[in-house]
Scaffold this motif. Sequence first.
Motif, PDB file in Angstrom:
ATOM      1  N   ASP A   1       0.874  -1.165   0.000  1.00 53.84           N
ATOM      2  CA  ASP A   1       0.000   0.000   0.000  1.00 53.84           C
ATOM      3  C   ASP A   1       0.912   1.214   0.000  1.00 53.84           C
ATOM      4  O   ASP A   1       2.085   1.105  -0.352  1.00 53.84           O
ATOM      5  CB  ASP A   1      -0.965  -0.019   1.191  1.00 53.84           C
ATOM      6  CG  ASP A   1      -0.244  -0.212   2.527  1.00 53.84           C
ATOM      7  OD1 ASP A   1       0.884   0.305   2.671  1.00 53.84           O
ATOM      8  OD2 ASP A   1      -0.802  -0.870   3.410  1.00 53.84           O
ATOM      9  N   SER A   2       0.395   2.350   0.410  1.00 54.78           N
ATOM     10  CA  SER A   2       1.186   3.575   0.304  1.00 54.78           C
ATOM     11  C   SER A   2       2.295   3.684   1.335  1.00 54.78           C
ATOM     12  O   SER A   2       3.108   4.602   1.264  1.00 54.78           O
ATOM     13  CB  SER A   2       0.264   4.795   0.434  1.00 54.78           C
ATOM     14  OG  SER A   2      -0.370   4.799   1.709  1.00 54.78           O
ATOM     15  N   SER A   3       2.366   2.765   2.289  1.00 61.02           N
ATOM     16  CA  SER A   3       3.371   2.905   3.350  1.00 61.02           C
ATOM     17  C   SER A   3       4.125   1.623   3.666  1.00 61.02           C
ATOM     18  O   SER A   3       5.045   1.646   4.473  1.00 61.02           O
ATOM     19  CB  SER A   3       2.704   3.410   4.639  1.00 61.02           C
ATOM     20  OG  SER A   3       1.779   2.452   5.122  1.00 61.02           O
ATOM     21  N   ARG A   4       3.775   0.510   3.035  1.00 55.69           N
ATOM     22  CA  ARG A   4       4.405  -0.763   3.386  1.00 55.69           C
ATOM     23  C   ARG A   4       5.046  -1.412   2.167  1.00 55.69           C
ATOM     24  O   ARG A   4       4.416  -1.534   1.114  1.00 55.69           O
ATOM     25  CB  ARG A   4       3.379  -1.714   4.011  1.00 55.69           C
ATOM     26  CG  ARG A   4       2.855  -1.205   5.342  1.00 55.69           C
ATOM     27  CD  ARG A   4       1.793  -2.112   5.912  1.00 55.69           C
ATOM     28  NE  ARG A   4       1.301  -1.624   7.179  1.00 55.69           N
ATOM     29  CZ  ARG A   4       0.337  -2.201   7.891  1.00 55.69           C
ATOM     30  NH1 ARG A   4      -0.249  -3.304   7.424  1.00 55.69           N
ATOM     31  NH2 ARG A   4      -0.045  -1.698   9.040  1.00 55.69           N
ATOM     32  N   VAL A   5       6.292  -1.818   2.357  1.00 52.64           N
ATOM     33  CA  VAL A   5       7.066  -2.462   1.306  1.00 52.64           C
ATOM     34  C   VAL A   5       7.336  -3.897   1.731  1.00 52.64           C
ATOM     35  O   VAL A   5       7.714  -4.147   2.884  1.00 52.64           O
ATOM     36  CB  VAL A   5       8.391  -1.704   1.072  1.00 52.64           C
ATOM     37  CG1 VAL A   5       9.281  -2.448   0.099  1.00 52.64           C
ATOM     38  CG2 VAL A   5       8.107  -0.298   0.568  1.00 52.64           C
ATOM     39  N   TYR A   6       7.151  -4.850   0.813  1.00 52.56           N
ATOM     40  CA  TYR A   6       7.331  -6.265   1.123  1.00 52.56           C
ATOM     41  C   TYR A   6       8.503  -6.844   0.344  1.00 52.56           C
ATOM     42  O   TYR A   6       8.739  -6.508  -0.820  1.00 52.56           O
ATOM     43  CB  TYR A   6       6.051  -7.042   0.799  1.00 52.56           C
ATOM     44  CG  TYR A   6       4.895  -6.678   1.694  1.00 52.56           C
ATOM     45  CD1 TYR A   6       4.662  -7.367   2.883  1.00 52.56           C
ATOM     46  CD2 TYR A   6       4.046  -5.628   1.359  1.00 52.56           C
ATOM     47  CE1 TYR A   6       3.601  -7.017   3.711  1.00 52.56           C
ATOM     48  CE2 TYR A   6       2.988  -5.278   2.181  1.00 52.56           C
ATOM     49  CZ  TYR A   6       2.776  -5.975   3.364  1.00 52.56           C
ATOM     50  OH  TYR A   6       1.730  -5.619   4.178  1.00 52.56           O
ATOM     51  N   LEU A   7       9.226  -7.745   0.996  1.00 48.34           N
ATOM     52  CA  LEU A   7      10.435  -8.350   0.454  1.00 48.34           C
ATOM     53  C   LEU A   7      10.362  -9.859   0.660  1.00 48.34           C
ATOM     54  O   LEU A   7      10.087 -10.327   1.770  1.00 48.34           O
ATOM     55  CB  LEU A   7      11.642  -7.775   1.190  1.00 48.34           C
ATOM     56  CG  LEU A   7      13.052  -8.131   0.732  1.00 48.34           C
ATOM     57  CD1 LEU A   7      13.347  -7.483  -0.600  1.00 48.34           C
ATOM     58  CD2 LEU A   7      14.057  -7.657   1.774  1.00 48.34           C
TER      59      LEU A   7
END
Length: 556
Positions: free
Chosen positions: A148-154
């Motif tokens: 979303d606009s604030s969470r980055v997934y790796l």
Amino acid sequence: VDTSTTTTTSTTTTATTPFNNRTTRANGRRIISNHNDNDNNHNRHNHRMMEEEQEQQDESTLSNDLSKQSLTWSIVNPVGTIQPPPRSGAASVVVRDRLYMFGGYGGGTGRLDDFYSFEFEKNQWEEVEVLSIEKPGCRENNGVVIGDSSRVYLFGGYNGNAWLNDLWMFDIDTKRWTCIQENSDTNDGNANTNTNTNIRRNNTGTNTNTNSLEDEDRRNVDTDTDTDAAGHNHNHTTTTTTIHDDPIHFRNHPNTQVVGTVPSRRFGYVSVVHNHKLILFGGFDGSKWLNDMYEFDFHTKIWRQIAPPLGQLPSVRSCPAWAKDDTHVYIQGGYDGVTRKSDFFSCDLATYRWTQMPSAGTPPSPRYFHSCSIYGSKLYVYGGYSGSLRLADMYAYDFETRVWSQINCGSSHDNINNNNNNGGGGSNTRPSGRSSLVAQVHRNHLYIFGGYNGETVLNDFYKFRLTPVSIPPPNLVQDLRSLMNREEFSDVAFLIGDQLFYANRALLAVRSEYFKTMLFTGGMKESLPIPPNSSSFISTSDNHHDQNTIRSHTQS
């Protein structure tokens, strides 16, 4: 006649011409009268049609020329003192007008776990501040996506010793990493005996293997001198970790927040987020190439294997290029351990139905470790590795016409031998051929950073204008037409019947060899001046004279 000043006298000129006419001049304006209107109507109609066709060609050529001028590479020279070191295979994503970049392979420094952001507006790199104690360990060739606009997934990747399938989330607002899923056990796949070795705590993580995936043998496949997973020729053997083929199930592990059928460890996979779900496809798990497909629900934290996907499922592969729009993910190329691919597929993310896309026109040659981006109604493919060369070519797929075309994106010189890590490259601003690069679109530019050119890991930074937004549409023909039949702008008039048509001698000359000869180069000379408002005309009935003969007289 100097048309830049007001003419107060008039002159009369005679010339032998291909058809009978008469010319008069009044108030500084030459007037040409055609006696044979009916005979020449057909000729004038054909001539006008030819002119309109030429105008359309000229306008099209001008438009293409303007596009070529704007569709070019330029070097990005960030301000400030922070510059990420060279790397290939880094994970990247654009969030809130920033390019985030994690990890990669740094050459002699091995795999990396550093974290940078580039703010486009300020043209400046920064090290991302991380407040959490735990964070992902070193890795390359993994995917990073925005939830979303604030969470980055790796997810996953390769750390130099093992393939990974851990899942991390970075919250941009709180500046903290959270481990959602640790790596599965390397011995028996049992989550309850997890021996995760890729969580870095208190900056003590190390990486003992400094060979890049682009410099190692095919793993668990053979030990000959053929091609490795990255397409390189070598003659040494690499020992790898055994990974179970069976699906791995995580339930109620104290360090694990997920349930369901978890994807095996892998790198070089496709990853996108759609409707609050992380979707994975394919990759390489250390022993085999894959074309399995999974989804992870961020709300329920449940993994689910999508089996079997519908439609024309792509064959097994790793390291294709991919991009996503609002409804589909598209993948192009890749490598299956034997063949480098050039096929092109789409997957409907609502139904998980795969379709092989038509590839008319000039499609990209087979490649992998390349980039793929969507801008407007086109998908752009850039760079990659062919098995023998690092590539610097670019192709566009038009979704409306379903046709591939190659993009002429600057100089024909290839900087493949320019190994300056800081970019530069003199006056030639086209990037060298490269694979495993960072490539992201922001506004109307494609940005690329780093990669591997076959000799050196890079940290140069370029941008490519995808559309000539700063150049207005060409309107030269429209502007020129606005000068026609305007008395205030004219210096010549045509008398057809009893009606005057106003024109410009210079425009007539560049559009017609006849008028050029008659009005400029044919030797016509101004004759006796006559008072303004008097009438005069040209008689060219002496057709027995040579056409180059200049004759003049005045009649009152």
